[in-house]
Design a protein around this motif. Structure first.
Motif, PDB file in Angstrom:
ATOM      1  N   THR A  12      28.295  41.549  39.535  1.00 24.47           N
ATOM      2  CA  THR A  12      28.526  42.263  38.423  1.00 24.47           C
ATOM      3  C   THR A  12      27.196  42.097  37.800  1.00 24.47           C
ATOM      4  OG1 THR A  12      29.055  40.108  37.265  1.00 24.47           O
ATOM      5  CG2 THR A  12      30.829  41.292  38.117  1.00 24.47           C
ATOM      6  N   LEU A  72      39.894  38.583  36.093  1.00 25.94           N
ATOM      7  CA  LEU A  72      40.703  38.912  37.180  1.00 25.94           C
ATOM      8  C   LEU A  72      41.797  38.316  37.351  1.00 25.94           C
ATOM      9  CD1 LEU A  72      37.596  37.483  39.744  1.00 25.94           C
ATOM     10  CD2 LEU A  72      38.334  40.108  39.550  1.00 25.94           C
ATOM     11  N   LEU A  75      44.183  40.666  35.163  1.00 28.83           N
ATOM     12  CA  LEU A  75      44.239  42.134  35.681  1.00 28.83           C
ATOM     13  C   LEU A  75      44.912  42.093  37.025  1.00 28.83           C
ATOM     14  CD1 LEU A  75      41.067  43.921  34.282  1.00 28.83           C
ATOM     15  CD2 LEU A  75      43.302  43.763  33.265  1.00 28.83           C
ATOM     16  N   ARG A  76      45.043  40.995  37.639  1.00 34.95           N
ATOM     17  CA  ARG A  76      45.877  40.876  38.937  1.00 34.95           C
ATOM     18  C   ARG A  76      46.810  41.715  39.149  1.00 34.95           C
ATOM     19  NH1 ARG A  76      44.907  35.738  42.431  1.00 34.95           N
ATOM     20  NH2 ARG A  76      43.227  36.042  41.473  1.00 34.95           N
ATOM     21  N   ILE A  80      43.773  46.492  40.968  1.00 33.02           N
ATOM     22  CA  ILE A  80      42.609  47.041  40.412  1.00 33.02           C
ATOM     23  C   ILE A  80      41.740  46.754  41.685  1.00 33.02           C
ATOM     24  CG2 ILE A  80      40.776  47.235  39.182  1.00 33.02           C
ATOM     25  CD1 ILE A  80      42.424  46.791  36.671  1.00 33.02           C
ATOM     26  N   LYS A  82      38.288  46.261  44.056  1.00 31.45           N
ATOM     27  CA  LYS A  82      37.289  45.517  43.852  1.00 31.45           C
ATOM     28  C   LYS A  82      35.843  46.322  43.092  1.00 31.45           C
ATOM     29  CE  LYS A  82      34.390  42.263  46.281  1.00 31.45           C
ATOM     30  NZ  LYS A  82      34.006  41.579  47.825  1.00 31.45           N
ATOM     31  N   GLU A  84      36.045  48.938  41.258  1.00 27.53           N
ATOM     32  CA  GLU A  84      36.640  49.157  40.016  1.00 27.53           C
ATOM     33  C   GLU A  84      36.574  47.883  39.082  1.00 27.53           C
ATOM     34  OE1 GLU A  84      40.102  52.608  40.916  1.00 27.53           O
ATOM     35  OE2 GLU A  84      40.731  50.684  40.861  1.00 27.53           O
ATOM     36  N   MET A  85      36.836  46.807  39.726  1.00 30.71           N
ATOM     37  CA  MET A  85      36.843  45.561  38.840  1.00 30.71           C
ATOM     38  C   MET A  85      35.279  45.128  38.316  1.00 30.71           C
ATOM     39  SD  MET A  85      38.679  43.363  37.358  1.00 30.71           S
ATOM     40  CE  MET A  85      40.325  43.227  38.357  1.00 30.71           C
ATOM     41  N   ILE A  88      34.614  47.666  35.600  1.00 32.50           N
ATOM     42  CA  ILE A  88      35.239  47.203  34.334  1.00 32.50           C
ATOM     43  C   ILE A  88      34.361  46.065  33.873  1.00 32.50           C
ATOM     44  CG2 ILE A  88      37.124  45.854  33.440  1.00 32.50           C
ATOM     45  CD1 ILE A  88      39.156  47.453  35.207  1.00 32.50           C
ATOM     46  N   ILE A 118      45.568  46.821  29.790  1.00 35.35           N
ATOM     47  CA  ILE A 118      44.237  46.693  30.585  1.00 35.35           C
ATOM     48  C   ILE A 118      43.148  46.605  29.684  1.00 35.35           C
ATOM     49  CG2 ILE A 118      42.564  47.691  32.035  1.00 35.35           C
ATOM     50  CD1 ILE A 118      44.976  48.432  33.946  1.00 35.35           C
TER      51      ILE A 118
END
Length: 146
Positions: A12, A72, A75-76, A80, A82, A84-85, A88, A118
């Motif tokens: 990230t 994480l 939103l598990r 979603i 990886k 896309e996460m 985000i 979300i």
């Protein structure tokens, strides 16, 4: 998408930002400089990540090491992907149109309530941008003049 190297990982913007800041402090502590092109790259990337509208530009920062894990976990249930996460976390979408730009086939994958949940989770865990001061000043002037 095809995985070419099994040991490669996605980072990230926060992780890159933290790494570059720590590396800079380490070099300063050792009183040495890295190669010129590394110093230029680090300086320019840190400037980019601190620019306005970038989630890492806020002071104090709304991101920390724990926030990635919290998001994480939160939103598990939505499965979603990886990539896309990471998007985000990098873009911090706090409304449906921004989220739609990040999640592939969002309307087919998620109900309206799930989409709102979300967005709410992102806002609660990663924070939101404060309202722009210039828009608020114009409104205060208008209200004060009435």
């Amino acid at each position: 998408m095809k995985v070419l190297e099994s040991k490669s990982a996605l980072l990230t913007n926060h992780e890159v930002f933290t790494f570059l800041q720590n590396q800079e402090k380490e070099y300063q502590g050792q009183k040495r400089r890295g190669p010129g092109n590394l110093e230029t790259l680090r300086r320019e990337l840190l400037q980019y990540l601190k620019q306005e509208e970038n989630p890492l530009s806020q002071n104090p920062p709304t991101y920390n090491e724990e926030s990635i894990g919290k998001l994480l976990e939160r939103l598990r249930p939505y499965e979603i992907q990886k990539g896309e996460m990471v998007m985000i976390m990098n873009l911090r979408p706090v409304n449906i149109p921004m989220l739609n730009a990040v999640l592939e086939d969002m309307a087919e994958r998620f109900t309206d309530d799930e989409q709102n949940d979300i967005c709410t989770a992102v806002a609660e865990v990663l924070g939101t941008f404060p309202p722009k001061a210039e828009g608020g000043d114009a409104m205060q002037t208008t209200e004060g003049g009435s």
